[in-house]
Design an enzyme around this catalytic site. Structure first.
Site, PDB file in Angstrom:
ATOM      1  N   LYS A   9      -8.370   2.912 -41.503  1.00  0.00           N
ATOM      2  CA  LYS A   9      -9.154   3.324 -40.506  1.00  0.00           C
ATOM      3  C   LYS A   9      -9.846   4.438 -40.591  1.00  0.00           C
ATOM      4  O   LYS A   9      -9.438   5.448 -41.489  1.00  0.00           O
ATOM      5  CB  LYS A   9      -8.413   3.679 -39.301  1.00  0.00           C
ATOM      6  CG  LYS A   9      -7.146   4.435 -38.993  1.00  0.00           C
ATOM      7  CD  LYS A   9      -7.323   5.880 -38.579  1.00  0.00           C
ATOM      8  CE  LYS A   9      -6.702   6.930 -38.846  1.00  0.00           C
ATOM      9  NZ  LYS A   9      -6.952   8.200 -38.700  1.00  0.00           N
ATOM     10  N   PRO A  93      -6.514   5.675 -50.512  1.00  0.00           N
ATOM     11  CA  PRO A  93      -5.918   6.770 -50.915  1.00  0.00           C
ATOM     12  C   PRO A  93      -5.091   7.529 -50.013  1.00  0.00           C
ATOM     13  O   PRO A  93      -5.136   7.374 -48.729  1.00  0.00           O
ATOM     14  CB  PRO A  93      -7.311   7.738 -50.918  1.00  0.00           C
ATOM     15  CG  PRO A  93      -8.443   7.145 -50.732  1.00  0.00           C
ATOM     16  CD  PRO A  93      -7.867   5.745 -50.235  1.00  0.00           C
ATOM     17  N   ALA A  95      -2.511  10.136 -47.881  1.00  0.00           N
ATOM     18  CA  ALA A  95      -2.536  11.675 -47.185  1.00  0.00           C
ATOM     19  C   ALA A  95      -4.127  11.816 -46.975  1.00  0.00           C
ATOM     20  O   ALA A  95      -4.534  12.965 -47.489  1.00  0.00           O
ATOM     21  CB  ALA A  95      -1.949  12.548 -48.049  1.00  0.00           C
ATOM     22  N   ALA A  96      -4.934  10.888 -46.692  1.00  0.00           N
ATOM     23  CA  ALA A  96      -6.501  11.063 -46.677  1.00  0.00           C
ATOM     24  C   ALA A  96      -6.860  11.207 -45.220  1.00  0.00           C
ATOM     25  O   ALA A  96      -8.153  11.390 -45.115  1.00  0.00           O
ATOM     26  CB  ALA A  96      -6.990   9.961 -47.191  1.00  0.00           C
ATOM     27  N   GLY A  97      -6.368  10.639 -44.245  1.00  0.00           N
ATOM     28  CA  GLY A  97      -6.651  10.624 -42.886  1.00  0.00           C
ATOM     29  C   GLY A  97      -7.332   9.221 -42.504  1.00  0.00           C
ATOM     30  O   GLY A  97      -7.878   8.993 -41.394  1.00  0.00           O
ATOM     31  N   MET A  98      -6.616   8.291 -43.356  1.00  0.00           N
ATOM     32  CA  MET A  98      -7.146   7.007 -43.164  1.00  0.00           C
ATOM     33  C   MET A  98      -6.033   6.076 -42.934  1.00  0.00           C
ATOM     34  O   MET A  98      -6.038   4.701 -43.050  1.00  0.00           O
ATOM     35  CB  MET A  98      -7.835   6.410 -44.386  1.00  0.00           C
ATOM     36  CG  MET A  98      -9.462   7.042 -44.516  1.00  0.00           C
ATOM     37  SD  MET A  98     -10.307   6.274 -45.732  1.00  0.00           S
ATOM     38  CE  MET A  98      -9.800   6.959 -47.291  1.00  0.00           C
ATOM     39  N   GLY A 100      -3.312   5.411 -44.127  1.00  0.00           N
ATOM     40  CA  GLY A 100      -2.765   4.239 -45.180  1.00  0.00           C
ATOM     41  C   GLY A 100      -1.312   3.915 -45.144  1.00  0.00           C
ATOM     42  O   GLY A 100      -0.928   2.776 -45.294  1.00  0.00           O
ATOM     43  N   GLY A 101      -0.503   4.801 -44.750  1.00  0.00           N
ATOM     44  CA  GLY A 101       0.928   4.521 -44.604  1.00  0.00           C
ATOM     45  C   GLY A 101       1.352   3.861 -43.329  1.00  0.00           C
ATOM     46  O   GLY A 101       1.726   2.717 -43.325  1.00  0.00           O
ATOM     47  N   SER A 102       0.509   3.881 -42.402  1.00  0.00           N
ATOM     48  CA  SER A 102       0.609   3.283 -40.995  1.00  0.00           C
ATOM     49  C   SER A 102       0.424   1.837 -41.119  1.00  0.00           C
ATOM     50  O   SER A 102       0.865   1.044 -40.511  1.00  0.00           O
ATOM     51  CB  SER A 102      -0.176   3.996 -40.161  1.00  0.00           C
ATOM     52  OG  SER A 102       0.244   5.482 -39.972  1.00  0.00           O
ATOM     53  N   ASP A 135       0.081   6.121 -35.243  1.00  0.00           N
ATOM     54  CA  ASP A 135      -0.924   5.345 -35.543  1.00  0.00           C
ATOM     55  C   ASP A 135      -0.595   3.859 -35.848  1.00  0.00           C
ATOM     56  O   ASP A 135      -1.455   3.073 -36.287  1.00  0.00           O
ATOM     57  CB  ASP A 135      -1.725   5.953 -36.716  1.00  0.00           C
ATOM     58  CG  ASP A 135      -2.711   6.923 -36.630  1.00  0.00           C
ATOM     59  OD1 ASP A 135      -2.799   7.341 -35.431  1.00  0.00           O
ATOM     60  OD2 ASP A 135      -2.965   7.829 -37.482  1.00  0.00           O
TER      61      ASP A 135
HETATM   62  P1  ATP Z   1      -2.830   9.304 -40.860  1.00  0.00           P
HETATM   63  O1  ATP Z   1      -4.536   9.304 -40.807  1.00  0.00           O
HETATM   64  O2  ATP Z   1      -2.202   8.102 -39.990  1.00  0.00           O
HETATM   65  O3  ATP Z   1      -2.438  10.667 -40.324  1.00  0.00           O
HETATM   66  P2  ATP Z   1      -2.795   9.695 -43.528  1.00  0.00           P
HETATM   67  O4  ATP Z   1      -3.888   8.922 -44.178  1.00  0.00           O
HETATM   68  O5  ATP Z   1      -3.427  11.163 -43.646  1.00  0.00           O
HETATM   69  O6  ATP Z   1      -2.284   9.007 -42.395  1.00  0.00           O
HETATM   70  P3  ATP Z   1      -0.849   8.358 -45.084  1.00  0.00           P
HETATM   71  O7  ATP Z   1      -1.468   7.872 -46.475  1.00  0.00           O
HETATM   72  O8  ATP Z   1      -0.463   7.183 -44.052  1.00  0.00           O
HETATM   73  O9  ATP Z   1      -1.701   9.612 -44.367  1.00  0.00           O
HETATM   74  O10 ATP Z   1       0.404   9.269 -45.572  1.00  0.00           O
HETATM   75  C1  ATP Z   1       1.204  10.152 -45.016  1.00  0.00           C
HETATM   76  C2  ATP Z   1       2.421  10.039 -45.796  1.00  0.00           C
HETATM   77  O11 ATP Z   1       3.176   9.184 -45.623  1.00  0.00           O
HETATM   78  C3  ATP Z   1       2.126  10.408 -47.352  1.00  0.00           C
HETATM   79  O12 ATP Z   1       2.373  11.874 -47.417  1.00  0.00           O
HETATM   80  C4  ATP Z   1       3.180   9.631 -47.957  1.00  0.00           C
HETATM   81  O13 ATP Z   1       4.237  10.592 -48.462  1.00  0.00           O
HETATM   82  C5  ATP Z   1       4.085   8.753 -46.639  1.00  0.00           C
HETATM   83  N1  ATP Z   1       4.089   7.396 -47.072  1.00  0.00           N
HETATM   84  C6  ATP Z   1       5.043   6.642 -46.946  1.00  0.00           C
HETATM   85  N2  ATP Z   1       5.008   5.597 -46.981  1.00  0.00           N
HETATM   86  C7  ATP Z   1       3.573   5.447 -47.463  1.00  0.00           C
HETATM   87  C8  ATP Z   1       2.804   4.212 -47.674  1.00  0.00           C
HETATM   88  N3  ATP Z   1       3.495   2.965 -48.127  1.00  0.00           N
HETATM   89  N4  ATP Z   1       1.391   4.526 -47.814  1.00  0.00           N
HETATM   90  C9  ATP Z   1       0.991   5.941 -47.985  1.00  0.00           C
HETATM   91  N5  ATP Z   1       1.763   6.952 -47.692  1.00  0.00           N
HETATM   92  C10 ATP Z   1       2.866   6.517 -47.299  1.00  0.00           C
END
Ligand code: ATP
Length: 292
Positions: A9, A93, A95-98, A100-102, A135
């Site tokens: 997202k 990517p 920890a990108a703000g997209m 990815g984990g959620s 998220d």
């Molecule tokens: P948001 O936009 O929701 O703040 P984000 O894009 O900044 O999320 P994510 O990629 O969701 O960050 O990752 C946040 C943390 O979650 C990472 O530092 C990682 O260690 C942890 N994590 C656990 N499982 C996953 C996964 N399947 N994919 C990505 N990160 C994961």
């Protein structure tokens, strides 16, 4: 076997209304799913265990991974005796703000509901999502949504008008938690006009939507990572109709009405920032596409 796309997202608007006494921030965000996705394959196994394998990522493939956490939650909540094998191909990517984990967590919830024939309602899936992260409920719904509360109050919105989105993610990371904490110390952050964006979506007015884009967290992340300003100016110089940081960063995106300028901007930026993750994507509609 079930193969699902877990979509990333971006935030077209992100405002923080206030901080709750328990430390959570109350937000008002416009969320938009994009075509960029991870691919998640799910298959039952007879071991009774959760077996997670990863491709394209050095993330842990154990209970620290959100895909694993989602599977453990479902196994426990519905007393599922079978095991589940999950293969996660990371393309978003980290920890990108997209989100990815959620989105991985959301997709495992949806996938296990289907694979085990649980027949869960959308509301039940959304509440399991919230147990895993703020998220995750949006990632279950997808599309274009207004997200309020801590992310659990979701209102589907008219789809974002079609356009091209250039994503630029530098290699430096930021911690979402630290960005939110630092926001509390910013004296008078600029609140983006989220209500104006709601009107723009209703009117299908992409130009006005771009003009109203704003993210209160830029007031924290841009001073921390001044290199992001360069990415924004480059996108503007290359003809983007709007530029913004997604979530807590560090991804910057630019919106283009036409495809050719977006493709050209993507190529030009790759030359200037060879270390960055840069691609052209598009908004996408809410459906976790079943591939197999
Ligand atoms: P948001 O936009 O929701 O703040 P984000 O894009 O900044 O999320 P994510 O990629 O969701 O960050 O990752 C946040 C943390 O979650 C990472 O530092 C990682 O260690 C942890 N994590 C656990 N499982 C996953 C996964 N399947 N994919 C990505 N990160 C994961």
């Amino acid at each position: 076997m079930l193969e699902l796309e877990a979509h990333a997202k971006i935030n077209l608007g992100l405002d923080v209304i206030r901080k709750r006494e328990d430390g959570y921030h109350l937000v008002k965000m416009i969320m938009q799913s994009i075509r960029l996705h991870d691919v998640i394959s799910l298959e039952k196994n007879h071991s009774g265990e959760i077996r997670l394998t990863l491709e394209g990522s050095a993330l842990p493939a154990d209970e620290r991974n959100l895909a694993y956490k989602a599977a453990a939650l479902m196994k426990k909540a519905y007393s599922i005796p079978d095991g589940i094998s999950i293969h996660l191909k990371k393309q978003i990517p980290e920890a990108a703000g997209m989100a990815g984990g959620s989105t991985d967590a959301a997709t495992v919830l949806i996938g296990m509901d289907r694979l085990f024939g649980l027949g869960l309602s959308k509301d039940v899936l959304l509440s399991h999502g919230l147990e895993l992260g703020a998220d995750v409920p949006f990632c279950i719904l997808g599309g274009t949504c207004l997200s309020e509360g801590i992310g659990e109050i979701l209102t589907p919105l008219p789809a974002m008008p079609s356009c091209y989105i250039v994503l630029v993610k530098p290699s430096q990371g930021v911690s979402t938690k630290e960005v939110y904490q630092a926001l509390d110390k910013v004296p008078s952050p600029v609140h983006p006009p989220i209500d104006a964006q709601l009107e723009d979506l209703k009117n299908g007015d992409l130009t006005s939507l771009c003009a109203h884009m704003g993210n209160i967290l830029e007031s924290v992340t841009l001073p921390l990572l001044p290199a992001l300003n360069g990415r924004k100016s480059h996108l503007e110089a290359l003809g983007a109709d709007g530029m913004l940081m997604s979530g807590s960063g560090p991804t910057i995106f630019g919106i283009f009405v036409q495809k050719d300028p977006a493709v050209h901007a993507c190529q030009a930026l790759k030359e200037v920032y060879p270390e960055d993750f840069i691609m052209v994507t598009e908004p996408c509609q809410p459906s976790n596409l079943v591939l197999q």
